[in-house]
Design an enzyme around this catalytic site. Structure first.
Site, mmCIF file in Angstrom:
data_model
loop_
_atom_site.group_PDB
_atom_site.id
_atom_site.type_symbol
_atom_site.label_atom_id
_atom_site.label_comp_id
_atom_site.label_asym_id
_atom_site.label_seq_id
_atom_site.Cartn_x
_atom_site.Cartn_y
_atom_site.Cartn_z
ATOM 1 N N LYS A 159 1.952 2.709 -5.433
ATOM 2 C CA LYS A 159 2.758 2.468 -6.641
ATOM 3 C C LYS A 159 2.267 3.285 -7.829
ATOM 4 O O LYS A 159 3.008 3.548 -8.765
ATOM 5 C CB LYS A 159 2.738 0.976 -6.995
ATOM 6 C CG LYS A 159 3.509 0.142 -5.985
ATOM 7 C CD LYS A 159 3.612 -1.298 -6.405
ATOM 8 C CE LYS A 159 2.607 -2.203 -5.816
ATOM 9 N NZ LYS A 159 2.579 -2.556 -4.479
ATOM 10 N N THR A 191 -8.741 -3.398 -0.257
ATOM 11 C CA THR A 191 -9.389 -4.676 -0.547
ATOM 12 C C THR A 191 -10.335 -5.093 0.570
ATOM 13 O O THR A 191 -11.431 -5.554 0.325
ATOM 14 C CB THR A 191 -8.318 -5.768 -0.803
ATOM 15 O OG1 THR A 191 -7.556 -5.373 -1.926
ATOM 16 C CG2 THR A 191 -8.930 -7.124 -1.087
ATOM 17 N N ASP A 249 0.818 -1.223 0.000
ATOM 18 C CA ASP A 249 0.000 0.000 0.000
ATOM 19 C C ASP A 249 0.848 1.268 0.000
ATOM 20 O O ASP A 249 0.444 2.291 0.549
ATOM 21 C CB ASP A 249 -0.962 0.002 1.209
ATOM 22 C CG ASP A 249 -1.727 -1.297 1.310
ATOM 23 O OD1 ASP A 249 -2.337 -1.677 0.306
ATOM 24 O OD2 ASP A 249 -1.692 -1.941 2.375
ATOM 25 N N GLY A 278 0.803 14.618 -2.163
ATOM 26 C CA GLY A 278 -0.662 14.665 -2.191
ATOM 27 C C GLY A 278 -1.173 13.571 -3.099
ATOM 28 O O GLY A 278 -0.406 12.993 -3.870
ATOM 29 N N ALA A 303 -4.533 -7.682 -3.939
ATOM 30 C CA ALA A 303 -3.982 -6.332 -4.094
ATOM 31 C C ALA A 303 -5.135 -5.337 -4.171
ATOM 32 O O ALA A 303 -6.282 -5.721 -4.348
ATOM 33 C CB ALA A 303 -3.175 -6.253 -5.370
ATOM 34 N N GLY A 304 -4.813 -4.093 -4.068
ATOM 35 C CA GLY A 304 -5.858 -3.093 -4.252
ATOM 36 C C GLY A 304 -5.213 -1.778 -4.599
ATOM 37 O O GLY A 304 -4.350 -1.306 -3.866
ATOM 38 N N HIS A 305 -5.559 -1.235 -5.734
ATOM 39 C CA HIS A 305 -5.066 0.108 -5.988
ATOM 40 C C HIS A 305 -6.183 0.987 -6.513
ATOM 41 O O HIS A 305 -7.036 0.555 -7.275
ATOM 42 C CB HIS A 305 -3.822 0.161 -6.888
ATOM 43 C CG HIS A 305 -3.802 -0.829 -7.990
ATOM 44 N ND1 HIS A 305 -3.202 -2.046 -7.856
ATOM 45 C CD2 HIS A 305 -4.317 -0.796 -9.231
ATOM 46 C CE1 HIS A 305 -3.343 -2.715 -8.971
ATOM 47 N NE2 HIS A 305 -4.027 -1.980 -9.824
ATOM 48 N N GLN A 363 1.507 -6.480 -3.631
ATOM 49 C CA GLN A 363 2.059 -6.554 -2.266
ATOM 50 C C GLN A 363 3.417 -5.838 -2.204
ATOM 51 O O GLN A 363 3.586 -4.842 -2.866
ATOM 52 C CB GLN A 363 2.122 -8.007 -1.751
ATOM 53 C CG GLN A 363 0.743 -8.627 -1.581
ATOM 54 C CD GLN A 363 0.090 -9.035 -2.885
ATOM 55 O OE1 GLN A 363 0.690 -9.701 -3.696
ATOM 56 N NE2 GLN A 363 -1.139 -8.624 -3.099
ATOM 57 N N THR A 396 -6.225 -11.926 3.230
ATOM 58 C CA THR A 396 -7.369 -11.203 2.675
ATOM 59 C C THR A 396 -8.541 -12.152 2.403
ATOM 60 O O THR A 396 -9.601 -11.710 1.976
ATOM 61 C CB THR A 396 -6.974 -10.495 1.358
ATOM 62 O OG1 THR A 396 -6.502 -11.478 0.446
ATOM 63 C CG2 THR A 396 -5.886 -9.452 1.595
ATOM 64 N N GLY A 432 -10.886 -3.091 3.623
ATOM 65 C CA GLY A 432 -11.395 -1.993 4.452
ATOM 66 C C GLY A 432 -10.822 -1.990 5.866
ATOM 67 O O GLY A 432 -11.178 -1.152 6.694
HETATM 68 P P1 IMP Z 1 -2.926 -13.026 1.410
HETATM 69 O O1 IMP Z 1 -2.108 -12.341 0.360
HETATM 70 O O2 IMP Z 1 -4.419 -12.803 1.244
HETATM 71 O O3 IMP Z 1 -2.587 -14.476 1.585
HETATM 72 O O4 IMP Z 1 -2.550 -12.324 2.802
HETATM 73 C C1 IMP Z 1 -1.260 -12.494 3.385
HETATM 74 C C2 IMP Z 1 -0.783 -11.206 4.042
HETATM 75 O O5 IMP Z 1 -0.501 -10.240 3.040
HETATM 76 C C3 IMP Z 1 -1.809 -10.549 4.970
HETATM 77 O O6 IMP Z 1 -1.121 -9.935 6.043
HETATM 78 C C4 IMP Z 1 -2.441 -9.491 4.093
HETATM 79 O O7 IMP Z 1 -3.034 -8.456 4.842
HETATM 80 C C5 IMP Z 1 -1.217 -9.041 3.302
HETATM 81 N N1 IMP Z 1 -1.566 -8.458 1.995
HETATM 82 C C6 IMP Z 1 -1.991 -9.101 0.896
HETATM 83 N N2 IMP Z 1 -2.173 -8.231 -0.113
HETATM 84 C C7 IMP Z 1 -1.837 -7.014 0.340
HETATM 85 C C8 IMP Z 1 -1.773 -5.710 -0.270
HETATM 86 O O8 IMP Z 1 -2.056 -5.495 -1.459
HETATM 87 N N3 IMP Z 1 -1.367 -4.703 0.557
HETATM 88 C C9 IMP Z 1 -0.996 -4.905 1.843
HETATM 89 N N4 IMP Z 1 -1.023 -6.100 2.427
HETATM 90 C C10 IMP Z 1 -1.443 -7.150 1.686
#
Ligand code: IMP
Length: 428
Positions: free
Chosen positions: A16, A299, A13, A414, A39-41, A223, A128, A301
């Site tokens: 990127k 992803t 997070d 910003g 992931a979430g962007h 990640q 997640t 919240g």
């Molecule tokens: P998983 O990827 O769902 O197996 O989660 C494994 C770990 O990676 C957990 O601590 C998640 O919160 C963290 N994680 C997975 N994707 C992201 C991301 O895009 N940003 C931050 N943390 C993530």
């Protein structure tokens, strides 16, 4: 052969999108090489806000070819939900390429992800819940389902049967859930086949040819370094390779093609999920960072855990990835602190370490050693050059650069695309 990697230098997070924006129209291909819809962007273009979980950000840039590489795990219903969502807003997604070798996340792996976490109790990872871990485990155990299997029903059925032989024992006997039938899984997967067909490609061949032509290929990590299955804070990591090496295996490109590795780090640090976090704040400073920085997961919240900038982590990320340029994001969030603590080393059971401890036990015991830098109160969101920043903010950046041993090439001040101080050009 310019291949550029963009990756997170902390626990994810980091923002990127800033780096991707800076590279702008020079990029021909944007490749997602690891992870899935964990992931979430959020990409803001004008007044429009797009939240993407699985699709590469390049999907939003006209002319760029977005690629989902072989290293990714794909939830097909999420893929088509995102495609439909973009199409309904007038975004053309027809250029998307999906590797025939990428793995699919079948519904049983979402179920297993959630029940495993519940079963782990206090030892949970805080995943997640999207089925990412079980799908990568299947890949390594050689019982995974790949995109190409969807085009051969006989093979698909055999593979699903093989996987369910093991999964149903677990689900029924250990987790007390109902058994899943081969038919329901095959049906669920085949439902997507025809829509998927036009996107599926030999992406390593296409990328190899693109590099030969001199096209610019941007490899975007999901990640981040400390969530990498090898180089992160194992076992509190994701199950894929989120470091620069992962770009090669997850996209099928040679290491010699990579000319630049852009690391992204926040001016502080956050993490979601469980696991050690030496500079984590449990006081009102942590609350303030969370509120001002809007630190809630895209992803899930979930509120993100917040802490001060950690130099040993930045040094480590620089080293394992070969970072050539660091983009420091969210410096504006730090406006208003009289003194800003920066972790420059760890005290691990009385021993002072400036690098990450060798063992996980050491990392759990690590207590931050802080240096305190004078802060600033000005609103810095209008700064576009280093000289526009208050002297103390310039000193803060210079301190992080010197201690972390990575060149800081851009600074986010910003959320908007243009709210960036560019120190060194990322393009040449
Ligand atoms: P998983 O990827 O769902 O197996 O989660 C494994 C770990 O990676 C957990 O601590 C998640 O919160 C963290 N994680 C997975 N994707 C992201 C991301 O895009 N940003 C931050 N943390 C993530």
């Amino acid at each position: 052969m310019p291949a550029i990697v963009v990756l997170g230098a902390q626990w994810g997070d980091e923002g990127k999108g800033k780096a991707t924006d800076l590279l702008g129209s020079r990029v021909d291909y944007v490749v997602k090489f690891n992870g899935g819809n964990n992931a979430g962007h959020t990409v803001v273009i004008g007044d429009e806000k797009y939240a993407l979980h699985l699709l590469p950000s390049g999907i939003l840039t006209p002319g760029v070819i977005p690629v989902i590489g072989n290293g990714v795990v794909i939830d097909l219903s999420v893929l088509f939900q995102e495609i439909d969502g973009l199409n309904s807003r007038g975004i053309d997604t027809s250029r998307l390429l999906v590797s025939a070798n990428a793995h699919v996340i079948p519904s049983y792996n979402r179920t297993l992800d959630k029940v495993t976490e519940r079963f782990l109790g206090s030892r949970r990872i805080g995943t997640t819940g999207r089925g990412i871990g079980p799908t990568y485990a299947d890949k390594m155990s050689r019982v995974g389902i790949r995109i190409q299997d969807l085009f051969d029903e006989k093979i698909l059925r055999q593979k699903v049967e093989g996987a369910l032989d093991q999964k149903n024992h677990l689900l029924v006997k250990v987790y007390n859930r109902r058994a899943i039938t081969v038919d329901e899984v095959v049906e669920e997967l085949l439902a997507h086949t025809e829509r998927l067909r036009p996107y599926v490609a030999d992406t390593t061949l296409i990328l190899g040819e693109a590099l030969q032509r001199g096209d610019v290929v941007l490899l975007e990590a999901g990640q981040a370094t400390l969530l990498d299955v090898d180089h992160g804070t194992y076992p509190f990591v994701t199950s894929s390779s989120a470091t620069a090496g992962g770009a090669c295996t997850g996209a099928g490109i040679p290491p010699t093609a990579i000319t630049r590795v852009i690391g992204i780090a926040k001016a502080y640090i956050t993490r979601v999920g469980e696991g050690p976090f030496p500079t984590e704040l449990f006081d009102e400073d942590g609350e303030k960072l969370r509120e001002i920085g809007h630190e809630f997961g895209t992803t899930t919240g979930r509120p993100r855990r917040c802490g001060w900038f950690d130099v040993p982590i930045a040094r480590y990320a620089g080293r394992v990835n070969g970072i050539t340029d660091l983009v420091l994001t969210k410096l504006d969030v730090l406006s208003g602190w009289e003194l800003i603590p920066v972790c420059v080393a760890y005290d691990v059971d009385g021993e002072i370490l400036t690098d990450l401890p060798m063992t996980q036990t050491g990392f759990h015991h690590a207590k931050p050693v802080y240096e305190y830098l004078p802060g600033w109160t000005e609103d810095i969101s209008g700064a576009r050059t280093l000289a526009d920043l208050p002297q103390t903010a310039q000193d803060y950046v210079a301190f992080l650069e010197a201690r972390s041993a990575v060149r800081i090439s851009a600074i986010g001040v910003g959320p908007e695309r243009d709210q960036t101080v560019v120190v060194h050009n990322l393009v040449d």
